[in-house]
Design an enzyme around this catalytic site. Structure first.
Site, mmCIF file in Angstrom:
data_model
loop_
_atom_site.group_PDB
_atom_site.id
_atom_site.type_symbol
_atom_site.label_atom_id
_atom_site.label_comp_id
_atom_site.label_asym_id
_atom_site.label_seq_id
_atom_site.Cartn_x
_atom_site.Cartn_y
_atom_site.Cartn_z
ATOM 1 N N SER A 1 7.034 -28.116 49.755
ATOM 2 C CA SER A 1 8.181 -28.446 51.034
ATOM 3 C C SER A 1 7.650 -28.176 52.369
ATOM 4 C CB SER A 1 9.401 -27.685 50.758
ATOM 5 O OG SER A 1 10.637 -28.402 51.450
ATOM 6 N N ARG B 1 23.862 -25.802 55.581
ATOM 7 C CA ARG B 1 23.343 -25.684 54.310
ATOM 8 C C ARG B 1 24.026 -26.432 52.851
ATOM 9 N NH1 ARG B 1 18.059 -24.372 53.074
ATOM 10 N NH2 ARG B 1 17.763 -22.930 51.194
ATOM 11 N N ASP C 1 13.389 -36.776 43.542
ATOM 12 C CA ASP C 1 13.314 -36.141 45.016
ATOM 13 C C ASP C 1 13.706 -37.163 46.078
ATOM 14 O OD1 ASP C 1 12.742 -34.694 47.468
ATOM 15 O OD2 ASP C 1 10.857 -33.946 46.725
ATOM 16 N N HIS D 1 14.325 -32.224 44.799
ATOM 17 C CA HIS D 1 13.410 -31.303 45.612
ATOM 18 C C HIS D 1 13.185 -30.088 45.429
ATOM 19 C CE1 HIS D 1 11.086 -31.108 49.302
ATOM 20 N NE2 HIS D 1 11.840 -30.029 49.544
ATOM 21 N N ASP D 2 14.298 -29.356 44.917
ATOM 22 C CA ASP D 2 14.226 -28.111 44.527
ATOM 23 C C ASP D 2 13.316 -27.746 43.076
ATOM 24 O OD1 ASP D 2 15.404 -26.982 46.462
ATOM 25 O OD2 ASP D 2 17.260 -26.369 45.666
#
Length: 343
Positions: free
Chosen positions: A146, A207, A288, A318-319
Site C-alpha cells: 500500500s 475511516r 482491489d 486492497h486489504d
C-alpha cells in the site's frame, strides 16, 4: 524503552538493544537534517526497529499509513506487529534469520515531526536512506505494501544503487483518480470535524468510509447480509457496527494532522516507471478498487528492469495483503528466494 540498555550511536541516533526470537535486535531514533520537497530543510527524528542477525541481508519492510516500525514482538513490546503471519519466525519475513528494518513515517502518529507543508513519498524515502546510513547498511530489498509500496518506489527512484530488489503489494507508480476522489472526501470530513472540535469523531467517520474501499462488495455481502435490528426507536444494520468499530479503533490510534499529512502524501505520489531499474515483483488483487491490477500492470510494462506481476483474487480487496497471509507469503517467498513468478 523499558528493560533495555541505551547507547548513543556514532551519528547521533540512540539505540536500545533488545532481542527478538533469540536473535539480536535494536530500536532507535535517527536524527538528521533533510531537504524536503515542500517544507525546505528540516531537522527530523526517525524512529526504527531492527530485527535479526546483523550479518544477514537487509530488508526494509513498509506498510500502510497505519503501519510503523514495530514488525514483531520484542521484550519491551510483545504485541505481534502490524503484519502477523507474514513477519514471523519461519515466515517469508523471518525476524530470527533475516535483518528486517521497520520505520515510522514522517508526520505519522508516532513521529515527532509535524509538517507545515505536504509530505511526499520521496521525503519518506530520504528519511529511510538516513536511517540506513546510520545503520551502515548497503543495498537493501524493500518490501512495501500500500503506502509502503509507494515509498519503496520513491526510494528506488531517488537511490537506485541502494536497491537490490523491490517487492510491492497493492501499490503502483501513481494513484487512481477515483481513489483520490474518495480520499479527498475523507480529508474534508476530518477538516470539518477538526475545525468544529470533533476531530476524533471525524476521523472515525473517515475511516469507516475508507473501510468500504479497502474491502470488496462480495465480502460485505457474505458478512453482513442479515437484516437490521431495532432498539429504542432506532434501526441499526450489522455493517454499521463493523464500520463504527473500525473507525473508533483508528481514531484511538491516529490524530487528525497525521492523517491529513499521510492521506495527502498518497495522492501526491508520482514515480516515473523508467526509474525502476531493479528486479521487481508486483502483487495486485483483482478486487482491489484502490489499486486495480491494470494500474499495476501499467507499471510492470513500463519499468525497464526485470519486473514480474502476480495477480490474486481475494474478497478482502486492497486489504488482502493484511488478510491473506498464506497467499501473500507464497509470493514473498518466491520473490525473496529468487524462485521467480511469471506474469
Amino acid at each position: 524503552m523499558t528493560n533495555a540498555a541505551l547507547a548513543r550511536g556514532p551519528s547521533g541516533h540512540v539505540e536500545a538493544y533488545c532481542s527478538t526470537g533469540g536473535s539480536p535486535g535494536s530500536a532507535g531514533w535517527s536524527q538528521h537534517r533533510l531537504e524536503l520537497d515542500h517544507d525546505g530543510t528540516q531537522d527530523v527524528e526517525v524512529s526504527y526497529e531492527v530485527y535479526g542477525p546483523q550479518s544477514a541481508p537487509a530488508l526494509v519492510v513498509l506498510g500502510g499509513i497505519s503501519a510503523g516500525r514495530h514488525l514483531a514482538p520484542t521484550p519491551s513490546d510483545p504485541s505481534p506487529g502490524w503484519w502477523p503471519g507474514v513477519v514471523t519466525p519461519g515466515g517469508p519475513l523471518d525476524p530470527t534469520r533475516q535483518r528486517l528494518i521497520g520505520i515510522d513515517y514522517l508526520a505519522g502518529p508516532h513521529s515527532s515531526f509535524r509538517a507545515t507543508e505536504p509530505v511526499t513519498t520521496r521525503d519518506q524515502a530520504r528519511a529511510i536512506a538516513a536511517v540506513l546510513d546510520d545503520l551502515d547498511t548497503g543495498a537493501v530489498t524493500l518490501v512495501g505494501a500500500s503506502y509502503g509500496g509507494m515509498v519503496a518506489l520513491a526510494f528506488a527512484e531517488l537511490f537506485p544503487r541502494r536497491v537490490s530488489q523491490l517487492v510491492l503489494l497493492c501499490a503502483a507508480h501513481r494513484t487512481h483518480p477515483m481513489a483520490t476522489a474518495l480520499r479527498s472526501i475523507q480529508r474534508s470530513v476530518v477538516r470539518l470535524g477538526r475545525d468544529h472540535g470533533a476531530a476524533a469523531d471525524a476521523l472515525a467517520i473517515s475511516r469507516a468510509l475508507a473501510m468500504t474501499t479497502y474491502r470488496s462488495a462480495d465480502e460485505f455481502e457474505r458478512r453482513f447480509d442479515s437484516g437490521p435490528s431495532a432498539a429504542e426507536g432506532s434501526v441499526r444494520f450489522p455493517v454499521q457496527d463493523y464500520l463504527e468499530a473500525r473507525g473508533d479503533a483508528f481514531a484511538n490510534a491516529f490524530d487528525a494532522e497525521s492523517f491529513l499529512s499521510l492521506s495527502t502524501s498518497i495522492d501526491l505520489h508520482r514515480v516515473d516507471p523508467a526509474s525502476v531499474t531493479s528486479r521487481t515483483t508486483l502483487l495486485s488483487v483483482d478486487e482491489d478498487s484502490l489499486v486495480p491490477p491494470w494500474l499495476v500492470e501499467e507499471l510492470a510494462l513500463a519499468a525497464p528492469g526485470v519486473c514480474e506481476h502476480v495477480t490474486l483474487s481475494s474478497p478482502y480487496g486492497h486489504d488482502a495483503f493484511l488478510k491473506e497471509a498464506e497467499l501473500v507469503s507464497s509470493v514473498l517467498r518466491g520473490a525473496i528466494e529468487s524462485q521467480g513468478w511469471v506474469r
